[in-house]
Design an enzyme around this catalytic site. Sequence first.
Site, PDB file in Angstrom:
ATOM      1  N   THR A 188       0.823  -1.215   0.000  1.00 56.16           N
ATOM      2  CA  THR A 188       0.000   0.000   0.000  1.00 56.16           C
ATOM      3  C   THR A 188       0.852   1.258   0.000  1.00 56.16           C
ATOM      4  O   THR A 188       0.495   2.262  -0.625  1.00 56.16           O
ATOM      5  CB  THR A 188      -0.933  -0.006   1.225  1.00 56.16           C
ATOM      6  OG1 THR A 188      -1.819  -1.124   1.137  1.00 56.16           O
ATOM      7  CG2 THR A 188      -1.752   1.276   1.305  1.00 56.16           C
ATOM      8  N   SER A 243       1.256  -7.142  -1.153  1.00 53.55           N
ATOM      9  CA  SER A 243       1.882  -8.197  -0.346  1.00 53.55           C
ATOM     10  C   SER A 243       1.030  -9.450  -0.241  1.00 53.55           C
ATOM     11  O   SER A 243       1.522 -10.495   0.200  1.00 53.55           O
ATOM     12  CB  SER A 243       2.244  -7.679   1.047  1.00 53.55           C
ATOM     13  OG  SER A 243       1.104  -7.458   1.843  1.00 53.55           O
ATOM     14  N   SER A 244      -0.223  -9.404  -0.655  1.00 49.47           N
ATOM     15  CA  SER A 244      -0.999 -10.644  -0.738  1.00 49.47           C
ATOM     16  C   SER A 244      -0.439 -11.582  -1.800  1.00 49.47           C
ATOM     17  O   SER A 244      -0.775 -12.768  -1.827  1.00 49.47           O
ATOM     18  CB  SER A 244      -2.474 -10.329  -1.032  1.00 49.47           C
ATOM     19  OG  SER A 244      -2.599  -9.583  -2.231  1.00 49.47           O
ATOM     20  N   THR A 299       1.267  -4.553   4.115  1.00 50.57           N
ATOM     21  CA  THR A 299       0.923  -4.964   5.481  1.00 50.57           C
ATOM     22  C   THR A 299       0.287  -6.348   5.563  1.00 50.57           C
ATOM     23  O   THR A 299       0.291  -6.959   6.626  1.00 50.57           O
ATOM     24  CB  THR A 299      -0.034  -3.939   6.119  1.00 50.57           C
ATOM     25  OG1 THR A 299      -1.220  -3.826   5.312  1.00 50.57           O
ATOM     26  CG2 THR A 299       0.634  -2.583   6.244  1.00 50.57           C
ATOM     27  N   ASP A 300      -0.253  -6.873   4.459  1.00 50.38           N
ATOM     28  CA  ASP A 300      -0.969  -8.144   4.537  1.00 50.38           C
ATOM     29  C   ASP A 300      -0.079  -9.290   5.003  1.00 50.38           C
ATOM     30  O   ASP A 300      -0.521 -10.152   5.766  1.00 50.38           O
ATOM     31  CB  ASP A 300      -1.574  -8.502   3.176  1.00 50.38           C
ATOM     32  CG  ASP A 300      -2.813  -7.686   2.845  1.00 50.38           C
ATOM     33  OD1 ASP A 300      -3.224  -6.863   3.685  1.00 50.38           O
ATOM     34  OD2 ASP A 300      -3.369  -7.877   1.755  1.00 50.38           O
TER      35      ASP A 300
END
Length: 355
Positions: free
Chosen positions: A20, A61-62, A94-95
């Site tokens: 993000t 990051s997913s 952040t995921d």
Amino acid sequence: MQWTRDDRPRRITLISTGGTIASRWQGTGYAADASGDDVLATSALPEGVTVEVVDLFNVNSSRMTSARQLTLLRAVHAALADPGVDGVVVTHGTDTLEESAFFLDLHHADPRPVVFTGAQRPLGTGDGDGPGNVYDALQVAASVRDLGVLVVFDGRVHAARGTVKTQTLAADAFADPSDTALGKVGFGSVHMRRTPDRPAPLPLPAADPEAADLPRVDVVMHHSDGDPLFLNASVAAGAGGVVLVGTGAGNATPEIATAVGAAVAQGALVALSTRVPSGPIAELYTGGGAVDLVAAGAVPAGTLRAGQTRMAVLATLLADVSPERRPALLHTLLNGPARPEPALTASGSRFSGSS
């Protein structure tokens, strides 16, 4: 304790991986597309700090993979091979930040810090949190030593171990639900309350990030009506490790305990975590509970949750140890340095809970 930098200039390497903090509007949603220089340009720099940017990859990051995490691990080690570098900051989505940070911490033997940060709001938004987080991460990376891999977010400093994303959208996104933050950062100083407990670091894995045969490690969650289907399917698909996410303090069913025993007999590593947000795994219940699961060969994960437990299993499979030694190594990676047994309660039990 308070960490205050001396006047010596500090060189920090910033490794950009997307997320993000590097995301902009794409017409239907946000996606990572900004460079590390673009991200850095939004933030002020702490006094006396110079930054060298490495654009490693640029993904939400997913979409993180074991191969990318290995590439990131090698990039951090390469940056720290330069004795003139004082620390590393990794900007990350952040995921899965908690997984990458913990994986690097398991292999981090250098006294210089590696600091992960990111953002909950995209690049260029008026209320963006990325610039402040980058500034704080640089400040921490330029100040502390001998604390391992850290997560700096919303003015707080967290140990990689145990820290997970606890808020989907709020700025204060990370915490260790079973422990307190290490400290805080602000007004040019870093204030630390404690130092993290960490096992002895692992050597850099020999595995090639480009290889197609990296170990498969799956996560299977127990629930009402849960059965061994997915655990058995993971082993049949070639998983070298499985994380069983139990209920309560680490409970499932007799049928699942039998499947755990069969998986271990076939050479798979099985780790036992819980879907409860905080608290440790505890061998309290039989009838398919943690007593039976551990007896069948599952390794309890302490207070680590599924994502970080999976990274410990992966690190164990990548380590240069014999299959016979893997359960003991995994136990150490999951539970950290040995601690004294907790005091007995008046009833003679070390734990209390319900099934």
